[in-house]
Scaffold this active site. Structure first.
Site, mmCIF file in Angstrom:
data_model
loop_
_atom_site.group_PDB
_atom_site.id
_atom_site.type_symbol
_atom_site.label_atom_id
_atom_site.label_comp_id
_atom_site.label_asym_id
_atom_site.label_seq_id
_atom_site.Cartn_x
_atom_site.Cartn_y
_atom_site.Cartn_z
ATOM 1 N N GLN A 12 -12.357 -15.918 -49.569
ATOM 2 C CA GLN A 12 -12.143 -14.651 -48.871
ATOM 3 C C GLN A 12 -10.863 -13.965 -49.340
ATOM 4 O O GLN A 12 -10.798 -12.736 -49.425
ATOM 5 C CB GLN A 12 -12.139 -14.840 -47.354
ATOM 6 C CG GLN A 12 -11.077 -15.758 -46.787
ATOM 7 C CD GLN A 12 -11.069 -15.730 -45.259
ATOM 8 O OE1 GLN A 12 -11.303 -14.704 -44.632
ATOM 9 N NE2 GLN A 12 -10.816 -16.875 -44.647
ATOM 10 N N ILE A 39 -10.216 -26.412 -61.301
ATOM 11 C CA ILE A 39 -8.811 -26.813 -61.215
ATOM 12 C C ILE A 39 -8.648 -28.323 -61.123
ATOM 13 O O ILE A 39 -7.543 -28.840 -61.327
ATOM 14 C CB ILE A 39 -8.075 -26.126 -60.040
ATOM 15 C CG1 ILE A 39 -8.630 -26.581 -58.683
ATOM 16 C CG2 ILE A 39 -8.137 -24.608 -60.178
ATOM 17 C CD1 ILE A 39 -7.786 -26.117 -57.499
ATOM 18 N N THR A 103 -0.994 -24.137 -45.799
ATOM 19 C CA THR A 103 -1.548 -24.035 -44.444
ATOM 20 C C THR A 103 -0.611 -24.565 -43.362
ATOM 21 O O THR A 103 0.246 -25.415 -43.614
ATOM 22 C CB THR A 103 -2.869 -24.833 -44.377
ATOM 23 O OG1 THR A 103 -3.361 -24.849 -43.041
ATOM 24 C CG2 THR A 103 -2.664 -26.268 -44.843
ATOM 25 N N TYR A 127 -7.492 -32.966 -44.540
ATOM 26 C CA TYR A 127 -7.236 -31.631 -45.091
ATOM 27 C C TYR A 127 -5.740 -31.333 -45.126
ATOM 28 O O TYR A 127 -5.194 -30.920 -46.153
ATOM 29 C CB TYR A 127 -7.970 -30.577 -44.261
ATOM 30 C CG TYR A 127 -7.532 -29.164 -44.549
ATOM 31 C CD1 TYR A 127 -7.846 -28.542 -45.756
ATOM 32 C CD2 TYR A 127 -6.805 -28.438 -43.604
ATOM 33 C CE1 TYR A 127 -7.437 -27.241 -46.025
ATOM 34 C CE2 TYR A 127 -6.402 -27.139 -43.855
ATOM 35 C CZ TYR A 127 -6.715 -26.544 -45.063
ATOM 36 O OH TYR A 127 -6.295 -25.259 -45.322
ATOM 37 N N TRP A 152 -4.747 -19.590 -39.668
ATOM 38 C CA TRP A 152 -5.891 -18.960 -39.007
ATOM 39 C C TRP A 152 -6.371 -17.743 -39.796
ATOM 40 O O TRP A 152 -6.562 -16.663 -39.241
ATOM 41 C CB TRP A 152 -5.537 -18.579 -37.569
ATOM 42 C CG TRP A 152 -5.203 -19.725 -36.668
ATOM 43 C CD1 TRP A 152 -4.770 -20.977 -37.022
ATOM 44 C CD2 TRP A 152 -5.233 -19.713 -35.234
ATOM 45 N NE1 TRP A 152 -4.537 -21.741 -35.908
ATOM 46 C CE2 TRP A 152 -4.801 -20.991 -34.799
ATOM 47 C CE3 TRP A 152 -5.552 -18.748 -34.286
ATOM 48 C CZ2 TRP A 152 -4.718 -21.328 -33.456
ATOM 49 C CZ3 TRP A 152 -5.455 -19.081 -32.942
ATOM 50 C CH2 TRP A 152 -5.052 -20.357 -32.526
#
Length: 288
Positions: A12, A39, A103, A127, A152
């Site tokens: 996105q 990658i 993140t 993650y 988020w």
């Protein structure tokens, strides 16, 4: 002309860059999918960097399926950690500045005030661990990097909370949303504008930065605001996270402090409600 390589062509974030690239005529963008630039494969990375004299690489490629990562550990590690290392090594070898997206999941959420860049990381999920490890590989390997932690992330593209609520409003009359996990929704195009500002100003204040929209809310509060802005016919019930079991643990509180990025880059950041309204308008133009 500033030459910029973007990994994760279908993400996105990459799609948001493509949406506004015409407003940046001084930048030449090259988008690569995972098939075109893997990658996790250092040969693929080297070959792609050799074919063009890039000035910047924006790494939008990531394994972001938070719950699946608990069982698909190797894939998550390969993309989020090894992939980051491969890009850092290529950027070092070919003198390319790396802009890497990370993140809020690198934190455990135990803090109750906004997280600083200097706060100790303690991820709760595979993650989060693989993203934290990817950060560390870049820091050890490269001098000319920007690591941007965000939270988020949503937009009119891809799979995200905004799009999920819109979909559920078509499928159901009533949903439950967690009301005791707090963070800051970030409109992807606001993040993109900041990234492109870094490139256009040719900044050299490298390092680790937090970037999200301003303010904080819960997932429940975020859902209610989406309902309000989109005028959805949907009942939304607040529930505690204990009632919504997931494979991966998530931080209860992961608001990011933006003091450093505002001071270093002299930027104005929109609050999350403004970002959501902007996204809703963009969605109307492109998807209705």
């Amino acid at each position: 002309m500033i030459k910029v390589l973007i990994t994760g062509k279908d993400s996105q974030l990459a799609q948001c860059i493509k949406d506004i690239e015409k407003a940046y005529p001084k930048i030449s963008f090259t988008y690569k999918s995972s098939k075109e630039l893997d990658i996790t494969n250092k040969v693929s990375v080297k070959d792609n960097f050799e074919e063009s004299n890039y000035d910047y690489c924006i790494n939008c490629a990531a394994y972001t399926a938070v719950d699946k990562a608990e069982t698909e550990t190797e894939i998550s590690n390969n993309v989020n950690t090894l992939g980051a290392l491969n890009l850092a090594r290529a950027c070092n070898r070919f003198d390319v500045k790396l802009i890497h997206i990370s993140t809020d999941f690198v934190f455990d959420g135990e803090k109750r005030t906004a997280y600083l860049e200097t706060d100790k990381t303690n991820p709760l999920s595979v993650y989060g661990i693989t993203k934290r490890d990817g950060e560390n590989e870049i820091i050890k390997t490269l001098k000319n990097y920007y690591i941007i932690r965000t939270s988020w992330l949503y937009s009119e593209y891809g799979n995200n909370f905004f799009k999920t609520i819109l979909r559920l409003a078509k499928e159901k009359k009533e949903i439950n949303v967690v009301n005791n996990q707090y963070g800051t929704p970030t409109y992807a195009k606001d993040l993109v504008e900041f990234i492109l500002r870094i490139i256009l100003t040719n900044a050299n204040n490298f390092g680790l930065y937090n970037f999200s929209n301003l303010g904080e809310t819960s997932w429940f509060g975020f859902a209610l605001k989406i309902k309000e802005i989109r005028n959805l016919n949907l009942k939304i019930n607040p529930i505690p996270s204990e009632s919504y079991k997931t494979e991966a643990m998530r931080p209860i509180y992961s608001v990011l402090d933006k003091t450093k990025v505002i001071k270093q880059f002299d930027i104005n950041i929109s609050d999350w409600e403004t970002g959501l309204n902007t996204c809703s308008i963009a969605y109307n133009k492109g998807f209705l």
